[in-house]
Design a protein around this motif. Structure first.
Motif, PDB file in Angstrom:
ATOM      1  N   ASN A  44       1.019  -1.140  -0.058  1.00 41.08           N
ATOM      2  CA  ASN A  44      -0.072  -0.124  -0.010  1.00 41.08           C
ATOM      3  C   ASN A  44       0.858   1.142   0.010  1.00 41.08           C
ATOM      4  OD1 ASN A  44      -1.375   2.240   1.312  1.00 41.08           O
ATOM      5  ND2 ASN A  44      -3.171   0.638   1.109  1.00 41.08           N
ATOM      6  N   GLU A  45       0.906   1.982  -0.960  1.00 40.38           N
ATOM      7  CA  GLU A  45       1.857   3.139  -1.216  1.00 40.38           C
ATOM      8  C   GLU A  45       1.833   3.947  -0.242  1.00 40.38           C
ATOM      9  OE1 GLU A  45       2.036   4.871  -5.095  1.00 40.38           O
ATOM     10  OE2 GLU A  45       2.001   3.063  -6.383  1.00 40.38           O
ATOM     11  N   LYS A  46       0.614   4.533   0.175  1.00 40.57           N
ATOM     12  CA  LYS A  46       0.436   5.659   1.188  1.00 40.57           C
ATOM     13  C   LYS A  46       0.734   5.151   2.435  1.00 40.57           C
ATOM     14  CE  LYS A  46      -3.095   8.631  -0.872  1.00 40.57           C
ATOM     15  NZ  LYS A  46      -4.687   9.335  -0.631  1.00 40.57           N
ATOM     16  N   SER A  63       4.196  14.949   6.594  1.00 39.75           N
ATOM     17  CA  SER A  63       3.167  15.197   5.593  1.00 39.75           C
ATOM     18  C   SER A  63       2.965  13.777   4.716  1.00 39.75           C
ATOM     19  CB  SER A  63       3.896  16.161   4.493  1.00 39.75           C
ATOM     20  OG  SER A  63       5.035  15.421   4.133  1.00 39.75           O
ATOM     21  N   LYS A  64       4.078  13.057   5.018  1.00 42.67           N
ATOM     22  CA  LYS A  64       3.475  11.731   4.534  1.00 42.67           C
ATOM     23  C   LYS A  64       2.606  10.930   5.321  1.00 42.67           C
ATOM     24  CE  LYS A  64       7.163  12.132   1.819  1.00 42.67           C
ATOM     25  NZ  LYS A  64       7.924  13.460   2.429  1.00 42.67           N
ATOM     26  N   ILE A  65       2.439  11.164   6.650  1.00 44.70           N
ATOM     27  CA  ILE A  65       1.469  10.602   7.649  1.00 44.70           C
ATOM     28  C   ILE A  65       0.346  11.170   7.090  1.00 44.70           C
ATOM     29  CG2 ILE A  65       0.885  10.052   9.801  1.00 44.70           C
ATOM     30  CD1 ILE A  65       3.965  10.259  10.429  1.00 44.70           C
ATOM     31  N   LEU A  66       0.273  12.418   6.932  1.00 46.32           N
ATOM     32  CA  LEU A  66      -1.008  13.123   6.524  1.00 46.32           C
ATOM     33  C   LEU A  66      -1.525  12.733   5.472  1.00 46.32           C
ATOM     34  CD1 LEU A  66      -2.883  15.593   6.950  1.00 46.32           C
ATOM     35  CD2 LEU A  66      -1.572  17.147   5.732  1.00 46.32           C
ATOM     36  N   PHE A  67      -0.798  12.208   4.542  1.00 44.79           N
ATOM     37  CA  PHE A  67      -1.128  12.064   3.040  1.00 44.79           C
ATOM     38  C   PHE A  67      -2.005  10.707   3.002  1.00 44.79           C
ATOM     39  CE2 PHE A  67       2.503  14.252   0.841  1.00 44.79           C
ATOM     40  CZ  PHE A  67       1.814  15.557   0.949  1.00 44.79           C
ATOM     41  N   VAL A  68      -1.959   9.793   4.197  1.00 43.88           N
ATOM     42  CA  VAL A  68      -2.655   8.702   4.192  1.00 43.88           C
ATOM     43  C   VAL A  68      -4.442   8.992   4.309  1.00 43.88           C
ATOM     44  CG1 VAL A  68      -3.297   6.508   5.847  1.00 43.88           C
ATOM     45  CG2 VAL A  68      -0.916   7.257   5.255  1.00 43.88           C
ATOM     46  N   PHE A  69      -4.545  10.214   4.801  1.00 41.82           N
ATOM     47  CA  PHE A  69      -6.094  10.524   4.966  1.00 41.82           C
ATOM     48  C   PHE A  69      -6.436  11.486   3.945  1.00 41.82           C
ATOM     49  CE2 PHE A  69      -3.583   9.822   8.999  1.00 41.82           C
ATOM     50  CZ  PHE A  69      -4.412   8.809   9.477  1.00 41.82           C
ATOM     51  N   LEU A  70      -5.693  11.854   2.870  1.00 34.71           N
ATOM     52  CA  LEU A  70      -6.038  12.596   2.188  1.00 34.71           C
ATOM     53  C   LEU A  70      -6.495  12.062   0.685  1.00 34.71           C
ATOM     54  CD1 LEU A  70      -3.809  15.545   2.678  1.00 34.71           C
ATOM     55  CD2 LEU A  70      -6.074  15.396   3.463  1.00 34.71           C
TER      56      LEU A  70
END
Length: 231
Positions: free
Chosen positions: A95-97, A169-176
């Motif tokens: 899973n990329e994100k 930001s990489k952690i935030l991107f999971v939810f966007l």
């Protein structure tokens, strides 16, 4: 003695010797901890399936593989800095994100581990040889350890800010959704300049200091647990 040392440090009571000690602590972070931070990214990516990191020379504790000259200068001058980012290919993750988020989190966790080790040494000395901190050399070593812990905690908190290109930001991107993530990457350079401007003007100083103090108090609590019998 421990509480007095911590209070003096947090109160900004520093002299020339203290500045030298701070520089020594920062050099230890540049040559040991930042490589550990980047190694943690590479190692985590490898374990999650990105074997490409094997061939990029980043699965190493060698400082020369990780040091970024400008990032090191910024750390010495301003208290925040960076090493060379580890190139990660998220296509190799299941899973990329999620893979990117876990890999990104590994770096700040490495800083917190480094902080905890320094804190354990600090409280171990305080437990088994409390009078040592009363000596001149002991006071300097205690100050070194406290500053070392503080900078590691600050770097962990700073990197977890959910603004590109920071790890958070990489952690935030999971939810966007992907379209918003793409926009972030599209304007990443401008966002980065804005981030540096906010840091330079001091707008992030208060929230970062508050969060760092909160996290450092937690690290202190954990590090002190094995030595509660002495306090």
């Amino acid at each position: 003695m421990l509480s007095e040392l911590i209070s003096a440090f947090r109160g900004g009571q520093v002299d020339f010797q203290s500045i030298v000690i701070q520089l020594l602590a920062l050099l230890v972070i540049i040559f040991l901890v930042l490589p550990f931070h980047e190694w943690a990214h590479a190692f985590t990516a490898l374990k999650l399936g990105d074997t490409s990191v094997k061939y990029r020379g980043r699965l190493s504790f060698n400082p020369l593989a990780h040091i970024d000259v400008m990032g090191s200068i910024c750390l010495l001058c301003f208290g925040f800095g960076w090493a060379k980012p580890v190139p990660i290919d998220p296509r190799n993750f299941k899973n990329e994100k999620t893979g990117m988020a876990i890999t990104a989190l590994a770096g700040p966790v490495a800083n917190l581990i480094a902080a905890l080790v320094g804190d354990l040494i600090f409280f171990a000395i305080g437990a088994f040889a409390p009078s040592f901190f009363m000596t001149t050399v002991g006071g300097y070593i205690g100050y070194f350890l406290r500053y070392y812990v503080m900078i590691n905690v600050y770097l962990a908190v700073f990197n977890l800010v959910p603004i590109p290109p920071l790890d958070g930001s990489k952690i935030l991107f999971v939810f966007l959704p992907d379209r918003i993530v793409y926009k972030f990457y599209q304007y990443e350079r401008y966002i980065m300049f804005a981030l540096f401007a906010l840091l330079w003007m001091g707008f992030l100083s208060t929230p970062l200091a508050y969060l760092s103090n909160f996290v450092q108090n937690g690290i202190d609590f954990i590090a002190k647990l094995p030595f509660l019998w002495a306090f």
